[in-house]
Structure formats: C-alpha cells, structure tokens
Design a protein around this motif. Sequence first.
Motif, PDB file in Angstrom:
ATOM      1  N   ARG A   9       5.631  -4.204  -6.348  1.00  0.00           N
ATOM      2  CA  ARG A   9       7.094  -4.130  -6.424  1.00  0.00           C
ATOM      3  C   ARG A   9       7.556  -2.677  -6.438  1.00  0.00           C
ATOM      4  NH1 ARG A   9      11.070  -4.619 -11.109  1.00  0.00           N
ATOM      5  NH2 ARG A   9      12.937  -5.557 -10.195  1.00  0.00           N
ATOM      6  N   ALA A  10       6.870  -1.827  -7.194  1.00  0.00           N
ATOM      7  CA  ALA A  10       7.232  -0.407  -7.262  1.00  0.00           C
ATOM      8  C   ALA A  10       7.083   0.272  -5.900  1.00  0.00           C
ATOM      9  CB  ALA A  10       6.388   0.305  -8.313  1.00  0.00           C
ATOM     10  N   ILE A  11       6.059  -0.079  -5.161  1.00  0.00           N
ATOM     11  CA  ILE A  11       5.866   0.472  -3.815  1.00  0.00           C
ATOM     12  C   ILE A  11       7.009   0.031  -2.904  1.00  0.00           C
ATOM     13  CG2 ILE A  11       4.407   0.333  -1.744  1.00  0.00           C
ATOM     14  CD1 ILE A  11       1.991   0.170  -3.788  1.00  0.00           C
ATOM     15  N   LEU A  12       7.344  -1.253  -2.943  1.00  0.00           N
ATOM     16  CA  LEU A  12       8.424  -1.761  -2.093  1.00  0.00           C
ATOM     17  C   LEU A  12       9.765  -1.128  -2.464  1.00  0.00           C
ATOM     18  CD1 LEU A  12       7.503  -5.556  -1.847  1.00  0.00           C
ATOM     19  CD2 LEU A  12       6.798  -3.668  -0.358  1.00  0.00           C
ATOM     20  N   LEU A  13      10.028  -0.971  -3.750  1.00  0.00           N
ATOM     21  CA  LEU A  13      11.267  -0.315  -4.184  1.00  0.00           C
ATOM     22  C   LEU A  13      11.321   1.135  -3.709  1.00  0.00           C
ATOM     23  CD1 LEU A  13      11.528  -1.785  -7.787  1.00  0.00           C
ATOM     24  CD2 LEU A  13      13.193  -2.126  -5.936  1.00  0.00           C
ATOM     25  N   THR A  14      10.180   1.804  -3.750  1.00  0.00           N
ATOM     26  CA  THR A  14      10.105   3.188  -3.275  1.00  0.00           C
ATOM     27  C   THR A  14      10.421   3.260  -1.787  1.00  0.00           C
ATOM     28  OG1 THR A  14       8.493   3.807  -4.956  1.00  0.00           O
ATOM     29  CG2 THR A  14       8.581   5.184  -2.975  1.00  0.00           C
ATOM     30  N   LEU A  15       9.817   2.373  -1.015  1.00  0.00           N
ATOM     31  CA  LEU A  15      10.053   2.380   0.429  1.00  0.00           C
ATOM     32  C   LEU A  15      11.502   2.071   0.762  1.00  0.00           C
ATOM     33  CD1 LEU A  15       6.764   0.694   1.602  1.00  0.00           C
ATOM     34  CD2 LEU A  15       7.449   3.071   1.950  1.00  0.00           C
ATOM     35  N   GLU A  16      12.083   1.138   0.049  1.00  0.00           N
ATOM     36  CA  GLU A  16      13.491   0.823   0.277  1.00  0.00           C
ATOM     37  C   GLU A  16      14.365   2.054  -0.002  1.00  0.00           C
ATOM     38  OE1 GLU A  16      16.247  -2.877  -0.862  1.00  0.00           O
ATOM     39  OE2 GLU A  16      15.673  -1.659  -2.599  1.00  0.00           O
ATOM     40  N   ASP A  17      13.986   2.806  -1.011  1.00  0.00           N
ATOM     41  CA  ASP A  17      14.741   3.994  -1.407  1.00  0.00           C
ATOM     42  C   ASP A  17      14.521   5.175  -0.456  1.00  0.00           C
ATOM     43  OD1 ASP A  17      16.360   5.509  -3.341  1.00  0.00           O
ATOM     44  OD2 ASP A  17      14.478   6.521  -3.858  1.00  0.00           O
ATOM     45  N   LYS A  18      13.310   5.340   0.043  1.00  0.00           N
ATOM     46  CA  LYS A  18      12.942   6.555   0.784  1.00  0.00           C
ATOM     47  C   LYS A  18      13.006   6.427   2.301  1.00  0.00           C
ATOM     48  CE  LYS A  18      11.583   8.851  -2.940  1.00  0.00           C
ATOM     49  NZ  LYS A  18      12.188  10.088  -3.387  1.00  0.00           N
ATOM     50  N   CYS A  19      12.836   5.226   2.831  1.00  0.00           N
ATOM     51  CA  CYS A  19      12.705   5.065   4.278  1.00  0.00           C
ATOM     52  C   CYS A  19      14.014   4.652   4.942  1.00  0.00           C
ATOM     53  CB  CYS A  19      11.664   3.990   4.604  1.00  0.00           C
ATOM     54  SG  CYS A  19       9.987   4.434   4.165  1.00  0.00           S
ATOM     55  N   ASP A  20      14.123   5.046   6.193  1.00  0.00           N
ATOM     56  CA  ASP A  20      15.121   4.475   7.087  1.00  0.00           C
ATOM     57  C   ASP A  20      14.501   4.446   8.483  1.00  0.00           C
ATOM     58  OD1 ASP A  20      15.530   6.974   8.388  1.00  0.00           O
ATOM     59  OD2 ASP A  20      17.141   7.502   7.005  1.00  0.00           O
ATOM     60  N   PHE A  21      15.276   4.147   9.491  1.00  0.00           N
ATOM     61  CA  PHE A  21      14.739   3.967  10.840  1.00  0.00           C
ATOM     62  C   PHE A  21      13.917   5.171  11.311  1.00  0.00           C
ATOM     63  CE2 PHE A  21      15.083   4.131  15.488  1.00  0.00           C
ATOM     64  CZ  PHE A  21      14.510   2.904  15.793  1.00  0.00           C
ATOM     65  N   ASN A  22      14.354   6.366  10.977  1.00  0.00           N
ATOM     66  CA  ASN A  22      13.683   7.584  11.441  1.00  0.00           C
ATOM     67  C   ASN A  22      12.860   8.297  10.380  1.00  0.00           C
ATOM     68  OD1 ASN A  22      14.756   7.574  14.120  1.00  0.00           O
ATOM     69  ND2 ASN A  22      16.726   8.125  13.226  1.00  0.00           N
ATOM     70  N   ILE A  45      -2.201   2.848  -6.910  1.00  0.00           N
ATOM     71  CA  ILE A  45      -1.186   2.983  -5.862  1.00  0.00           C
ATOM     72  C   ILE A  45      -1.800   2.808  -4.481  1.00  0.00           C
ATOM     73  CG2 ILE A  45       0.467   4.553  -4.776  1.00  0.00           C
ATOM     74  CD1 ILE A  45       0.901   5.773  -7.627  1.00  0.00           C
ATOM     75  N   ILE A  46      -2.870   3.512  -4.198  1.00  0.00           N
ATOM     76  CA  ILE A  46      -3.452   3.450  -2.861  1.00  0.00           C
ATOM     77  C   ILE A  46      -4.030   2.051  -2.582  1.00  0.00           C
ATOM     78  CG2 ILE A  46      -5.811   4.297  -3.270  1.00  0.00           C
ATOM     79  CD1 ILE A  46      -3.493   5.677  -0.555  1.00  0.00           C
ATOM     80  N   TYR A  47      -4.598   1.426  -3.594  1.00  0.00           N
ATOM     81  CA  TYR A  47      -5.113   0.061  -3.446  1.00  0.00           C
ATOM     82  C   TYR A  47      -3.969  -0.909  -3.132  1.00  0.00           C
ATOM     83  CZ  TYR A  47      -7.124  -4.481  -4.616  1.00  0.00           C
ATOM     84  OH  TYR A  47      -7.533  -5.781  -4.573  1.00  0.00           O
ATOM     85  N   HIS A  48      -2.865  -0.780  -3.843  1.00  0.00           N
ATOM     86  CA  HIS A  48      -1.752  -1.707  -3.654  1.00  0.00           C
ATOM     87  C   HIS A  48      -0.966  -1.416  -2.374  1.00  0.00           C
ATOM     88  CE1 HIS A  48      -2.875  -2.749  -7.747  1.00  0.00           C
ATOM     89  NE2 HIS A  48      -2.345  -3.935  -7.442  1.00  0.00           N
ATOM     90  N   ILE A  49      -0.983  -0.181  -1.915  1.00  0.00           N
ATOM     91  CA  ILE A  49      -0.442   0.107  -0.581  1.00  0.00           C
ATOM     92  C   ILE A  49      -1.251  -0.687   0.451  1.00  0.00           C
ATOM     93  CG2 ILE A  49      -0.293   1.874   1.236  1.00  0.00           C
ATOM     94  CD1 ILE A  49       0.551   3.867  -0.981  1.00  0.00           C
ATOM     95  N   SER A  50      -2.564  -0.649   0.313  1.00  0.00           N
ATOM     96  CA  SER A  50      -3.436  -1.389   1.220  1.00  0.00           C
ATOM     97  C   SER A  50      -3.177  -2.891   1.141  1.00  0.00           C
ATOM     98  CB  SER A  50      -4.897  -1.082   0.893  1.00  0.00           C
ATOM     99  OG  SER A  50      -5.758  -1.901   1.629  1.00  0.00           O
TER     100      SER A  50
END
Length: 121
Positions: A9-22, A45-50
């Motif tokens: 969940r923390a990884i997904l929240l981070t991506l939602e916060d940090k990423c956009d199309f570009n 973190i790296i395990y759960h990213i995988s």
Amino acid sequence: MKLNPSCIRAILLTLEDKCDFNTPWEYNRYNLDSDFLADYNHAEIIYHISQAERSDLIKNVQYYSDGDSALIDDLTPAGHEFLSNICCEPVWKKILEKGANASLPILIELAKEIAFKHFLD
C-alpha cells in the motif's frame, strides 16, 4: 520474506503521489523520498516492489545497482483500482482484519468487496 500488505500500500501511495504520464519514480535505498515508506527497510521495499510488479499493480520496473534502486513508470489500471479500494483508512483496517495472512490476489478481491459495501452504506 513474508508479504506485508501495508508495504505494498505504501508503494502504491508513493507512486500515486510521485508519478504522472511523463514522470516515473526512482526508489533509491540511499535517498528515500517517500514519507509513506519511511517505516520499511530496503529489503522489504525492494521485495514488495517486485511483488507489486508480479501482481500487475505497477508497470515497467527497472532494477539498478544490484537492487539498490529501481525505476518505476507508474501504477497499472489494476494498481489504480486496488489503491482506490484501499485508500480509505476504515476500509483498509477491515481488509487487514479479514485478510490477515492472505495472499495478494485474495487481498485485492477482498478490497473490492469491502470497498463496495463501504461506499454503498
């Protein structure tokens, strides 16, 4: 390693916060720029990213420097859906209660059920 749904969940929240199309997000064990991930160590973190990648929740992960960093393009549509279902704290707590020790596919399905019921009430 045991699956930690809260780290996913923390990884997904981070991506939602940090990423956009570009803009992808770079996880770097030596320069962590996510408050959501502050409570997790590098191995978690790296395990759960995988695990998130293998579960089709995130896309286009590239690992660098023997796993010291990873570049992640964004959430997948399934990742957005799962995150939408688990972002509400009361829903997340119910998912963790009912899905203790469940696999990620079961947590994803459970999240759909619980979120659906929660938002209908």
